[in-house]
Enzyme design. Structure first.
Site, PDB file in Angstrom:
ATOM      1  N   ASN A 139       0.910  -1.128   0.242  1.00 31.51           N
ATOM      2  CA  ASN A 139       0.029  -0.178   0.060  1.00 31.51           C
ATOM      3  C   ASN A 139       0.800   1.073   0.053  1.00 31.51           C
ATOM      4  OD1 ASN A 139      -1.682   2.308   0.519  1.00 31.51           O
ATOM      5  ND2 ASN A 139      -2.393   1.269   2.528  1.00 31.51           N
ATOM      6  N   ALA A 174      -8.187   1.168  -2.768  1.00 28.15           N
ATOM      7  CA  ALA A 174      -8.483   0.498  -1.513  1.00 28.15           C
ATOM      8  C   ALA A 174      -9.172  -1.099  -2.206  1.00 28.15           C
ATOM      9  CB  ALA A 174      -9.470   1.099  -0.658  1.00 28.15           C
ATOM     10  N   ASP A 198      -2.670  -1.979   9.559  1.00 29.99           N
ATOM     11  CA  ASP A 198      -3.753  -2.846   9.944  1.00 29.99           C
ATOM     12  C   ASP A 198      -4.812  -2.874   8.833  1.00 29.99           C
ATOM     13  OD1 ASP A 198      -2.380  -3.659  12.115  1.00 29.99           O
ATOM     14  OD2 ASP A 198      -3.374  -1.757  13.178  1.00 29.99           O
ATOM     15  N   ARG A 311      -2.831  11.912  12.995  1.00 29.76           N
ATOM     16  CA  ARG A 311      -4.227  12.009  13.200  1.00 29.76           C
ATOM     17  C   ARG A 311      -4.897  11.447  14.390  1.00 29.76           C
ATOM     18  NH1 ARG A 311      -3.359   8.038   9.278  1.00 29.76           N
ATOM     19  NH2 ARG A 311      -4.826   6.050   9.090  1.00 29.76           N
ATOM     20  N   GLU A 537     -11.776   0.194  10.554  1.00 31.91           N
ATOM     21  CA  GLU A 537     -12.717   0.505   9.548  1.00 31.91           C
ATOM     22  C   GLU A 537     -14.148   0.941  10.327  1.00 31.91           C
ATOM     23  OE1 GLU A 537     -12.499   0.192   5.895  1.00 31.91           O
ATOM     24  OE2 GLU A 537     -10.212   0.273   6.470  1.00 31.91           O
TER      25      GLU A 537
HETATM   26  C1  LIG Z   1      -3.586  11.036  27.789  1.00 36.07           C
HETATM   27  C2  LIG Z   1      -2.770  10.059  26.875  1.00 36.07           C
HETATM   28  C3  LIG Z   1      -3.740   9.169  26.517  1.00 36.07           C
HETATM   29  C4  LIG Z   1      -3.098   8.149  25.696  1.00 36.07           C
HETATM   30  C5  LIG Z   1      -4.201   6.929  25.288  1.00 36.07           C
HETATM   31  C6  LIG Z   1      -3.434   5.905  24.360  1.00 36.07           C
HETATM   32  C7  LIG Z   1      -4.676   4.984  24.142  1.00 36.07           C
HETATM   33  C8  LIG Z   1      -4.054   4.038  23.196  1.00 36.07           C
HETATM   34  C9  LIG Z   1      -5.048   2.707  22.711  1.00 36.07           C
HETATM   35  C10 LIG Z   1      -4.646   2.090  21.591  1.00 36.07           C
HETATM   36  C11 LIG Z   1      -5.696   1.188  21.052  1.00 36.07           C
HETATM   37  C12 LIG Z   1      -5.228   0.579  19.759  1.00 36.07           C
HETATM   38  C13 LIG Z   1      -6.082  -0.145  19.473  1.00 36.07           C
HETATM   39  C14 LIG Z   1      -5.957  -0.639  17.893  1.00 36.07           C
HETATM   40  C15 LIG Z   1      -6.749  -0.740  16.966  1.00 36.07           C
HETATM   41  C16 LIG Z   1      -6.578  -1.026  15.776  1.00 36.07           C
HETATM   42  O1  LIG Z   1      -7.281  -2.325  15.427  1.00 36.07           O
HETATM   43  C17 LIG Z   1      -6.948   0.089  14.757  1.00 36.07           C
HETATM   44  C18 LIG Z   1      -6.376  -0.369  13.224  1.00 36.07           C
HETATM   45  O2  LIG Z   1      -5.056   0.174  13.215  1.00 36.07           O
HETATM   46  N1  LIG Z   1      -6.677   1.412  15.123  1.00 36.07           N
HETATM   47  C19 LIG Z   1      -7.268   2.368  15.514  1.00 36.07           C
HETATM   48  O3  LIG Z   1      -8.764   2.322  15.352  1.00 36.07           O
HETATM   49  C20 LIG Z   1      -6.715   3.388  15.566  1.00 36.07           C
HETATM   50  C21 LIG Z   1      -7.061   3.705  17.055  1.00 36.07           C
HETATM   51  C22 LIG Z   1      -6.241   4.905  17.828  1.00 36.07           C
HETATM   52  C23 LIG Z   1      -6.454   5.543  19.112  1.00 36.07           C
HETATM   53  C24 LIG Z   1      -5.622   6.334  19.615  1.00 36.07           C
HETATM   54  C25 LIG Z   1      -6.380   7.082  20.876  1.00 36.07           C
HETATM   55  C26 LIG Z   1      -5.444   8.206  21.195  1.00 36.07           C
HETATM   56  C27 LIG Z   1      -6.100   8.985  22.246  1.00 36.07           C
HETATM   57  C28 LIG Z   1      -5.466  10.062  22.734  1.00 36.07           C
HETATM   58  C29 LIG Z   1      -6.145  10.619  23.784  1.00 36.07           C
HETATM   59  C30 LIG Z   1      -5.616  11.979  24.117  1.00 36.07           C
HETATM   60  C31 LIG Z   1      -6.408  12.733  25.306  1.00 36.07           C
HETATM   61  C32 LIG Z   1      -5.734  14.000  25.481  1.00 36.07           C
HETATM   62  C33 LIG Z   1      -6.602  14.791  26.396  1.00 36.07           C
HETATM   63  C34 LIG Z   1      -6.493  16.282  26.473  1.00 36.07           C
HETATM   64  N1  LIG Z   2      -3.380   2.134  -3.275  1.00 39.34           N
HETATM   65  C1  LIG Z   2      -4.270   2.729  -2.457  1.00 39.34           C
HETATM   66  N2  LIG Z   2      -5.177   3.828  -2.411  1.00 39.34           N
HETATM   67  C2  LIG Z   2      -6.035   4.239  -1.289  1.00 39.34           C
HETATM   68  N3  LIG Z   2      -6.046   3.287  -0.265  1.00 39.34           N
HETATM   69  C3  LIG Z   2      -5.467   2.198  -0.147  1.00 39.34           C
HETATM   70  C4  LIG Z   2      -4.763   1.891  -1.207  1.00 39.34           C
HETATM   71  N4  LIG Z   2      -4.200   0.594  -1.054  1.00 39.34           N
HETATM   72  C5  LIG Z   2      -4.914   0.284   0.385  1.00 39.34           C
HETATM   73  N5  LIG Z   2      -5.560   1.046   0.526  1.00 39.34           N
HETATM   74  C6  LIG Z   2      -6.467   1.364   1.898  1.00 39.34           C
HETATM   75  O1  LIG Z   2      -5.876   2.226   2.821  1.00 39.34           O
HETATM   76  C7  LIG Z   2      -6.196   1.858   4.025  1.00 39.34           C
HETATM   77  C8  LIG Z   2      -5.181   2.186   5.109  1.00 39.34           C
HETATM   78  O2  LIG Z   2      -4.133   1.371   4.726  1.00 39.34           O
HETATM   79  P1  LIG Z   2      -2.941   0.903   5.721  1.00 39.34           P
HETATM   80  O3  LIG Z   2      -3.503  -0.003   6.794  1.00 39.34           O
HETATM   81  O4  LIG Z   2      -1.888   0.354   4.801  1.00 39.34           O
HETATM   82  O5  LIG Z   2      -2.494   2.501   6.272  1.00 39.34           O
HETATM   83  P2  LIG Z   2      -2.819   3.022   7.697  1.00 39.34           P
HETATM   84  O6  LIG Z   2      -4.253   3.358   7.849  1.00 39.34           O
HETATM   85  O7  LIG Z   2      -1.751   4.194   7.742  1.00 39.34           O
HETATM   86  O8  LIG Z   2      -2.324   2.117   8.823  1.00 39.34           O
HETATM   87  P3  LIG Z   2      -3.097   1.433  10.202  1.00 39.34           P
HETATM   88  O9  LIG Z   2      -4.198   0.849   9.648  1.00 39.34           O
HETATM   89  O10 LIG Z   2      -1.967   0.672  10.751  1.00 39.34           O
HETATM   90  O11 LIG Z   2      -3.753   2.920  10.760  1.00 39.34           O
HETATM   91  C9  LIG Z   2      -6.573   0.650   4.179  1.00 39.34           C
HETATM   92  O12 LIG Z   2      -8.027   0.580   4.269  1.00 39.34           O
HETATM   93  C10 LIG Z   2      -6.610   0.007   2.676  1.00 39.34           C
HETATM   94  O13 LIG Z   2      -7.796  -0.873   2.238  1.00 39.34           O
END
Ligand SMILES: CCCCCCCCCCCCC/C=C/[C@@H](O)[C@H](CO)NC(=O)CCCCCCCCCCCCCCC
Ligand SMILES: Nc1ncnc2c1ncn2[C@@H]1O[C@H](COP(=O)(O)OP(=O)(O)OP(=O)(O)O)[C@@H](O)[C@H]1O
Ligand SMILES: [Ca+2]
Length: 547
Positions: A139, A174, A198, A311, A537
């Site tokens: 990707n 995608a 992922d 992000r 997703e």
């Molecule tokens: C004070 C610091 C707090 C930090 C909290 C950190 C919690 C982190 C938990 C991470 C869990 C990851 C779960 C994984 C999910 C993946 O299958 C999926 C696909 O890649 N990722 C997401 O959906 C992407 C999900 C990403 C979630 C990120 C959450 C970040 C939270 C930040 C909160 C900041 C609060 C600040 C208050 C002023």
């Molecule tokens: N050529 C492409 N153009 C646009 N989207 C794509 C392409 N190839 C794959 N994708 C889609 O891009 C999305 C994100 O891809 P990928 O998981 O590799 O990166 P990411 O989102 O940066 O990482 P993470 O999932 O770990 O947060 C996936 O849902 C995938 O289906």
């Protein structure tokens, strides 16, 4: 020169060799290549021992592969052995692997040829599970958009060294990888590999599972059907934003480490959770199925893709500040608490005994713990006994995770003691609480403090979960119906149609984002429903059942 025991197993070859200016006694047995430094009086000094299963390749001459391939001149008595070298750095759950390299010099060209031949024979006979041909999907837009460069500079040279031929597809849209696996001829490939995060892993997962069911003539839409296990392995070269599946299985996010694991044929089975809406399959998940906070963070983050991996932090902060909770009814089917619990402080690693027992219980007739990397199925149709438990209330977050979901942002993960392949998931229920309490909960994900030791948090090890809206708020309003029609799996392909549902939800998220985040901040009306985050997703339904 001494040449001993050439035909007698277990020692296949033994001789004096030189490494630089030092003299060694090297021996190749069936299973190991050892070389022991000798002092001037021929006494042994230290020994290096490399299992044959971890030898990556053998080349004539003095060869270097990374960062660039180079071969020295005048080398007809030399050969180079490449092997897995565990570095001292990494994480507590996985070490970085590096390409070890030792250049040996033989007393004669003949002996060099014998070493080369014997090493190559040993490699063939003692590494039966190594892949020979791989289908690689890159990707180019994942993570920091470095997938192509990562593959070509760090991974392809290793595959070539190991004699693996690969067919590379750089995706242009995608779901291309998923569709390729579902529809194209895959004869001759030993595995599929994704270079990305992922999201692209999930495409491969859906492709591999979908194709296997198609070939077996099974409908994945029927929640009671026992799906067919998949033979094709999936390898992950991390190049995404979260790379949670890679981190949770390997212990580090490092392309070279992952490439080496793939080359030596390592594999790790994984639990896969199916998500249904009424009687249709919506998606599969291996990591997070999350409503409330994680759903909102994902919806918000889709609007800020241009920020790259950052992000999620930005959106996390915005969603945290919007201070939302959602009403719902959670039902779950507890797993056997005698076997394991989410608070037993264990840590699942490859070869975990809880997972082996789980596999044995779910697949009583399978040969050992399935050798699949990530397309291993729970046969819940035969594992649905027990009493459902129901919890109704307002929740900050409802998360179901089949594995720890550890990632660099949270090195222990959403559920540190979850198992990779035991056939269960951990359901984490965070009831509505004051903002400081929720911040404490989030913050504990970044340290070793127990995020479940809070009065508003419950965690259960489960076999299945259902989520519905409270009576009177069921998911059959126009808006929801529109989402149902727009997304979900198509009949023929049993595959998710990300783009349709996605576009709609992003638009919806955009609308909501502009109005509601501000609304949330100044305490006006917040939306009544969140969205589900399924491994990154957005799902097109609110009422779902997972198993
Ligand atoms: C004070 C610091 C707090 C930090 C909290 C950190 C919690 C982190 C938990 C991470 C869990 C990851 C779960 C994984 C999910 C993946 O299958 C999926 C696909 O890649 N990722 C997401 O959906 C992407 C999900 C990403 C979630 C990120 C959450 C970040 C939270 C930040 C909160 C900041 C609060 C600040 C208050 C002023
Ligand atoms: N050529 C492409 N153009 C646009 N989207 C794509 C392409 N190839 C794959 N994708 C889609 O891009 C999305 C994100 O891809 P990928 O998981 O590799 O990166 P990411 O989102 O940066 O990482 P993470 O999932 O770990 O947060 C996936 O849902 C995938 O289906
Ligand atoms: Ca599990």
């Amino acid at each position: 020169m001494e040449l001993l025991d050439m035909d007698v197993d277990p020692v296949r070859l033994e001789s004096s060799l030189w490494v630089g200016k030092k003299r060694y006694r090297a021996a190749l047995t069936g299973w190991h290549l050892n070389w022991t430094e000798l002092d001037k009086k021929n006494r042994d000094k230290k020994t290096v021992s490399v299992p044959v299963s971890e030898v990556i390749g053998v080349e004539e001459g003095r060869v270097q592969v990374l960062p660039q391939r180079s071969v020295a001149e005048d080398t007809d008595r030399e050969f180079t052995v490449f092997y897995v070298k565990r570095s001292s750095s990494g994480s507590p759950y996985g070490l970085l692997w590096r390409l070890g390299r030792t250049q040996f010099c033989c007393p004669s060209r003949d002996l060099r040829d014998q070493w080369m031949t014997q090493l190559r024979i040993a490699l063939k006979t003692h590494s039966p599970s190594r892949p020979h041909r791989l289908l690689v999907f890159i990707n180019p837009f994942g993570g920091k958009k470095q997938g192509r460069q990562i593959y070509h500079s760090l991974v392809a040279p290793l595959f070539e060294l190991a004699g693996i031929s690969s067919h590379v597809v750089v995706t242009e849209r995608a779901n291309q990888a998923r569709d390729h696996i579902l529809k194209k001829d895959l004869t001759g490939f030993d595995g599929v590999v994704c270079v990305g995060g992922d999201g692209i892993f999930s495409e491969l997962l859906h492709g591999v599972i979908g194709r296997t069911q198609q070939e077996a003539g099974l409908s994945a839409h029927d929640p009671s059907v026992t799906l067919q296990s998949c033979d094709l392995h999936i390898g992950i070269i991390p190049a995404g934003s979260t790379d949670c599946v890679c981190f949770a299985t390997v212990g580090v996010n490092d392309p070279v480490t992952s490439a080496l694991h793939i080359i030596i044929g390592d594999s790790q089975p994984l639990d896969v959770c199916s998500v249904h809406h009424r009687s249709s399959l919506v998606r599969y998940s291996v990591s997070l199925v999350g409503y409330g906070f994680y759903g909102d963070v994902l919806a918000e983050s889709e609007r800020h893709r241009w920020m790259g991996p950052l992000r999620y932090d930005y959106s996390g902060a915005m969603v945290y500040l919007s201070n939302r909770s959602y009403a719902g009814v959670i039902q779950y089917l507890p797993a056997d608490s005698q076997l394991s619990s989410p608070r037993d402080n264990t840590r699942c690693l490859s070869g975990c005994s809880v997972c082996s027992k789980g596999t044995e219980r779910l697949f009583p007739h399978s040969p050992g713990a399935s050798s699949l990397y990530s397309s291993h199925f729970s046969q819940f149709s035969s594992d649905t006994e027990g009493e459902w438990v129901s919890v109704e209330g307002r929740f900050r977050a409802v998360s179901l995770t089949c594995m720890s979901s550890s990632c660099p942002r949270s090195p222990l993960g959403l559920s540190p003691s979850a198992h990779l392949a035991d056939g269960t998931g951990d359901l984490i229920i965070v009831r509505d609480t004051h903002p400081l309490g929720f911040l404490t909960f989030l913050h504990r994900h970044t340290s070793t403090q127990d995020q479940f030791d809070l009065p508003f948090v419950d965690v259960h090890r489960v076999k299945a979960v259902r989520f519905s809206l409270p009576t009177g708020e069921e998911e059959d309003r126009d808006e929801e119906r529109e989402r149902v029609n727009d997304g979900g799996m198509t009949e023929e392909g049993k595959r998710p149609s990300r783009s349709g549902s996605h576009k709609h939800l992003v638009e919806r998220g955009e609308e909501r984002g502009q109005k509601d985040f501000l609304c949330g901040l100044c305490c006006s009306k917040a939306p009544a429903v969140s969205v589900w985050n399924c491994d990154g997703e957005i799902l097109p339904h609110t009422e779902i059942s997972c198993k």
